[in-house]
Scaffold this active site. Structure first.
Site, PDB file in Angstrom:
ATOM      1  N   ARG A   1       0.878  -1.181   0.000  1.00 25.84           N
ATOM      2  CA  ARG A   1       0.000   0.000   0.000  1.00 25.84           C
ATOM      3  C   ARG A   1       0.909   1.224   0.000  1.00 25.84           C
ATOM      4  O   ARG A   1       1.713   1.409   0.909  1.00 25.84           O
ATOM      5  CB  ARG A   1      -0.899  -0.012   1.233  1.00 25.84           C
ATOM      6  CG  ARG A   1      -1.730   1.263   1.454  1.00 25.84           C
ATOM      7  CD  ARG A   1      -2.715   1.499   0.321  1.00 25.84           C
ATOM      8  NE  ARG A   1      -3.728   2.475   0.689  1.00 25.84           N
ATOM      9  CZ  ARG A   1      -3.567   3.797   0.657  1.00 25.84           C
ATOM     10  NH1 ARG A   1      -2.400   4.308   0.287  1.00 25.84           N
ATOM     11  NH2 ARG A   1      -4.563   4.597   0.993  1.00 25.84           N
TER      12      ARG A   1
ATOM     13  N   ARG B   1      -1.315  -4.893   5.121  1.00 24.64           N
ATOM     14  CA  ARG B   1      -0.564  -4.490   3.932  1.00 24.64           C
ATOM     15  C   ARG B   1       0.697  -3.738   4.335  1.00 24.64           C
ATOM     16  O   ARG B   1       0.704  -3.007   5.330  1.00 24.64           O
ATOM     17  CB  ARG B   1      -1.430  -3.603   3.031  1.00 24.64           C
ATOM     18  CG  ARG B   1      -2.702  -4.268   2.554  1.00 24.64           C
ATOM     19  CD  ARG B   1      -3.586  -3.313   1.768  1.00 24.64           C
ATOM     20  NE  ARG B   1      -4.019  -2.175   2.566  1.00 24.64           N
ATOM     21  CZ  ARG B   1      -4.901  -1.262   2.161  1.00 24.64           C
ATOM     22  NH1 ARG B   1      -5.421  -1.354   0.941  1.00 24.64           N
ATOM     23  NH2 ARG B   1      -5.252  -0.263   2.942  1.00 24.64           N
TER      24      ARG B   1
ATOM     25  N   GLU C   1     -11.077   5.720  -4.611  1.00 21.41           N
ATOM     26  CA  GLU C   1     -11.599   4.413  -4.201  1.00 21.41           C
ATOM     27  C   GLU C   1     -12.064   3.638  -5.436  1.00 21.41           C
ATOM     28  O   GLU C   1     -12.902   4.107  -6.191  1.00 21.41           O
ATOM     29  CB  GLU C   1     -12.766   4.602  -3.230  1.00 21.41           C
ATOM     30  CG  GLU C   1     -13.255   3.327  -2.591  1.00 21.41           C
ATOM     31  CD  GLU C   1     -12.288   2.759  -1.572  1.00 21.41           C
ATOM     32  OE1 GLU C   1     -12.416   1.558  -1.258  1.00 21.41           O
ATOM     33  OE2 GLU C   1     -11.412   3.504  -1.088  1.00 21.41           O
TER      34      GLU C   1
END
Length: 224
Positions: free
Chosen positions: A59, A102, A67
């Site tokens: 990430r 992540r 999004e």
């Protein structure tokens, strides 16, 4: 969409150059904190997340892309990240982990900062929830302000209210994946912020909102 930016710290010597429209962060600064590693990216999930060949999910640290697939320009942001990292041997600088397991990271293709590039192009915004004390974050925050002023990507008219007469607010609630629209006479209408990057939308009619999968808010007159 309006972002409120924190104050950029001054008086700190940033070692960054402008080459071909992109700013490059001095990797010597970050290598003192984290030891970079190299690997090949194999799959892009959205505009700020991708997988490595060893299964690690990355990430991008310090930024937020639209999004996917709800957000304004989210498909374009994902495509741009694919162009920058997919099937490339890139450098990962680990900055920790998020709540989803992540790896948060600064990512480089040679000297090119992937995080910085996406912000510069308006394909992502600076994550203002992070305290910008890190030299790299300060550089990205400055780039975000410049992208906003230049109205690039998510700052462009494509992601703003398309028509002043289209006043119905469509709110995409990421936590539950629900889509709700509100009219001006709904109780919480004035409190709702339409964030196209996060998947919110403006609508001109209730029919249009319904076709897009949004349901009328329960706090509107006649809904209780």
């Amino acid at each position: 969409m309006k972002m409120h930016w924190g104050r950029v710290a001054v008086g700190i010597g940033l070692t960054a150059g402008l080459v071909g429209g992109y700013k490059y962060i001095n990797q010597k600064n970050i290598s003192k904190v984290e030891t970079p590693r190299r690997d090949v990216s194999t799959r892009v999930i959205d505009g700020d997340t991708f997988d490595m060949s060893d299964g690690t999910r990355i990430r991008l640290w310090g930024i937020d892309a639209p999004e996917y697939p709800e957000g304004c320009l989210s498909e374009l942001a994902k495509k741009r990240l694919e162009e920058l990292v997919l099937n490339k041997n890139i450098t990962i600088v680990n900055k920790g982990m998020d709540n989803f397991g992540r790896t948060l990271a600064l990512v480089y293709d040679g000297k090119l900062s992937i995080n910085q590039s996406l912000v510069t192009e308006g394909m992502a915004v600076f994550d203002e929830k992070i305290n910008a004390e890190d030299v790299d974050l300060q550089t990205m925050e400055k780039a975000a302000k410049e992208a906003e002023m230049a109205k690039r990507g998510v700052w462009s008219s494509k992601c703003s209210q398309p028509n002043p007469k289209c006043v119905i607010k469509g709110n995409y609630r990421q936590a539950g994946g629900t889509r709700v629209y509100s009219l001006p006479d709904c109780f919480n209408y004035d409190r709702i912020v339409v964030n196209p990057v996060g998947g919110d939308k403006w609508f001109c009619s209730e029919m249009e909102a319904g076709k897009a999968g949004f349901k009328k808010s329960l706090d509107c007159p006649g809904m209780k």
